[in-house]
Design an enzyme around this catalytic site. Sequence first.
Site, PDB file in Angstrom:
ATOM      1  N   TYR A 174       0.817  -1.211   0.000  1.00 42.10           N
ATOM      2  CA  TYR A 174       0.000   0.000   0.000  1.00 42.10           C
ATOM      3  C   TYR A 174       0.854   1.266   0.000  1.00 42.10           C
ATOM      4  CZ  TYR A 174      -4.606  -2.114   0.800  1.00 42.10           C
ATOM      5  OH  TYR A 174      -5.789  -2.793   0.674  1.00 42.10           O
ATOM      6  N   LYS A 233       3.244 -15.403   1.952  1.00 45.84           N
ATOM      7  CA  LYS A 233       3.558 -16.210   0.763  1.00 45.84           C
ATOM      8  C   LYS A 233       5.072 -16.382   0.718  1.00 45.84           C
ATOM      9  CE  LYS A 233       1.433 -17.086  -2.680  1.00 45.84           C
ATOM     10  NZ  LYS A 233       1.011 -18.426  -3.194  1.00 45.84           N
ATOM     11  N   ASP A 270      -2.770 -18.154   0.567  1.00 44.12           N
ATOM     12  CA  ASP A 270      -3.813 -18.715  -0.308  1.00 44.12           C
ATOM     13  C   ASP A 270      -4.524 -19.883   0.383  1.00 44.12           C
ATOM     14  OD1 ASP A 270      -1.430 -20.144  -0.540  1.00 44.12           O
ATOM     15  OD2 ASP A 270      -1.607 -20.510  -2.685  1.00 44.12           O
ATOM     16  N   ASP A 320      -6.421  -7.266   3.990  1.00 41.89           N
ATOM     17  CA  ASP A 320      -7.583  -6.644   3.356  1.00 41.89           C
ATOM     18  C   ASP A 320      -8.474  -7.734   2.749  1.00 41.89           C
ATOM     19  OD1 ASP A 320      -9.159  -4.488   2.363  1.00 41.89           O
ATOM     20  OD2 ASP A 320      -8.241  -4.758   0.391  1.00 41.89           O
ATOM     21  N   ASP A 371     -12.366  -9.418   4.358  1.00 41.77           N
ATOM     22  CA  ASP A 371     -13.649  -9.438   3.637  1.00 41.77           C
ATOM     23  C   ASP A 371     -14.175 -10.872   3.564  1.00 41.77           C
ATOM     24  OD1 ASP A 371     -13.439  -6.652   3.046  1.00 41.77           O
ATOM     25  OD2 ASP A 371     -14.370  -6.961   1.087  1.00 41.77           O
TER      26      ASP A 371
HETATM   27  C1  IPM Z   1     -10.410  -1.458   3.941  1.00 44.78           C
HETATM   28  C2  IPM Z   1     -10.494  -0.779   2.598  1.00 44.78           C
HETATM   29  C3  IPM Z   1      -9.305   0.124   2.404  1.00 44.78           C
HETATM   30  C4  IPM Z   1      -8.059  -0.741   2.310  1.00 44.78           C
HETATM   31  C5  IPM Z   1      -9.333   1.085   1.195  1.00 44.78           C
HETATM   32  C6  IPM Z   1     -10.598   1.856   1.120  1.00 44.78           C
HETATM   33  C7  IPM Z   1      -8.155   2.015   1.251  1.00 44.78           C
HETATM   34  O1  IPM Z   1     -10.658  -1.696   1.583  1.00 44.78           O
HETATM   35  O2  IPM Z   1     -10.221  -0.776   4.956  1.00 44.78           O
HETATM   36  O3  IPM Z   1     -10.586  -2.693   4.003  1.00 44.78           O
HETATM   37  O4  IPM Z   1      -7.786  -1.338   1.263  1.00 44.78           O
HETATM   38  O5  IPM Z   1      -7.342  -0.802   3.331  1.00 44.78           O
HETATM   39 MN    MN Z   2     -11.080  -3.733   2.314  1.00 44.11          MN
END
Ligand code: IPM
Ligand code: MN
Length: 352
Positions: free
Chosen positions: A137, A188, A221, A245, A249
């Site tokens: 990032y 990884k 993975d 990240d 999710d």
């Molecule tokens: C998160 C988001 C952020 C990230 C973006 C919006 C910068 O996806 O906080 O999960 O990738 O860290």
């Molecule tokens: Mn995210």
Amino acid sequence: MTKTLLLLPGDGIGPEVIGEVRRVAAALWPALTLEEAAFGGAAIDAEGAPVSDATVARAKAADAVLMGAVGGPQWAGVARAIRPEAGLLRLRQEMAVFANLRLALCFPALADASPLKREIVEGLDIVIVRELTGGVYFGQPRGIAALGGGKRRAVDTQVYDTDEIVRVARVAFELARKRRNLVHSAEKSNVMETGVLWREEVTKLHAADYADVRLEHILADNCAMQLVKAPKQFDVILTDNLFGDLLSDEAAMATGSIGLLPSAALGAEGAPGLYEPVHGSAPDIAGRGVANPLAAILSFAMALRLSLGRADLADRLEAAVTAALDAGARTPDIGGTLGTRAMGDAVLAALG
Ligand code: IPM
Ligand code: MN
Ligand code: NAD
């Protein structure tokens, strides 16, 4: 002593879910000082930048910061350096909140709300410790260059220094000691230099200071696969910025919805934390009043516990969320029909 929470509602559903935090905070702790500043696309429109210097200064001076979400199609054409998301990255870096604790907890009442089978998710309780201020990032060089003849090249750089790995690994081990004493470190190392360094440093730290904690190394993975196959094998997952990240999710869906996942981004002891629901601005449902406010409300609970010195109120608020869900309160993302405000009402009713 009076404490200050800076609210950064941001974009899309951000202001909708932060609105419910405001109501809950007023009921739970009327003396808490709530401040507010523009953030993300809203700040681009109002102030010309996704986070102003003044807002950064206020964030550093507050006891805690709670954001809603940033981003949306309105700002798709904006230069990358000043996109809404760039404002969030700047804030994380300026606040030096290198450890992001993302909680994936399956509420008993929601064991059937997940696309995964009940027996796979019932009782799930995972923390993903995501490195938040380094890696790909922020790595240099980065950019898109013209190579001539219409050809272009994009570069991102994944980079970690040992101290960046060690400090976030320490957070994961300390946390595991207070939980089920198990850390999975996901990288990884089979293909990436940063993965090799990550594994070596985590192994060294473990041997030196945390030999009492069970440590498992797992390729990222495979970790993604195991999160769907048997998520309850995990307690604390330690991983880098990008993998964290993605994995968070994925873990969110095991709990039923990303609208349930809170997070705390922490830096040095005593410095203000940045509290963020894991979800984004959800442009597909923004403005309709149907977003689930629980991720934001639970992020506020984390702020109460970890930055505002009120674990008692955090306990009460988390109990109220559980009670509201037990009583059947559901927004559409978890199979119900309640709107954002009605879900806020359900939590307020459970708070009594
Ligand atoms: C998160 C988001 C952020 C990230 C973006 C919006 C910068 O996806 O906080 O999960 O990738 O860290
Ligand atoms: Mn995210
Ligand atoms: P998203 O998290 O905004 O939405 C993904 C899906 O989840 C959508 O279908 C959305 O409706 C649903 N969803 C998300 N939050 C919900 C909630 N509280 N209640 C019910 N449903 C919810 O991810 P995206 O669509 O990939 O990204 C949209 C924008 O948000 C992008 O600009 C992205 O950069 C940004 N984003 C910001 C943050 C943040 O501010 N922390 C996090 C992730 C994405």
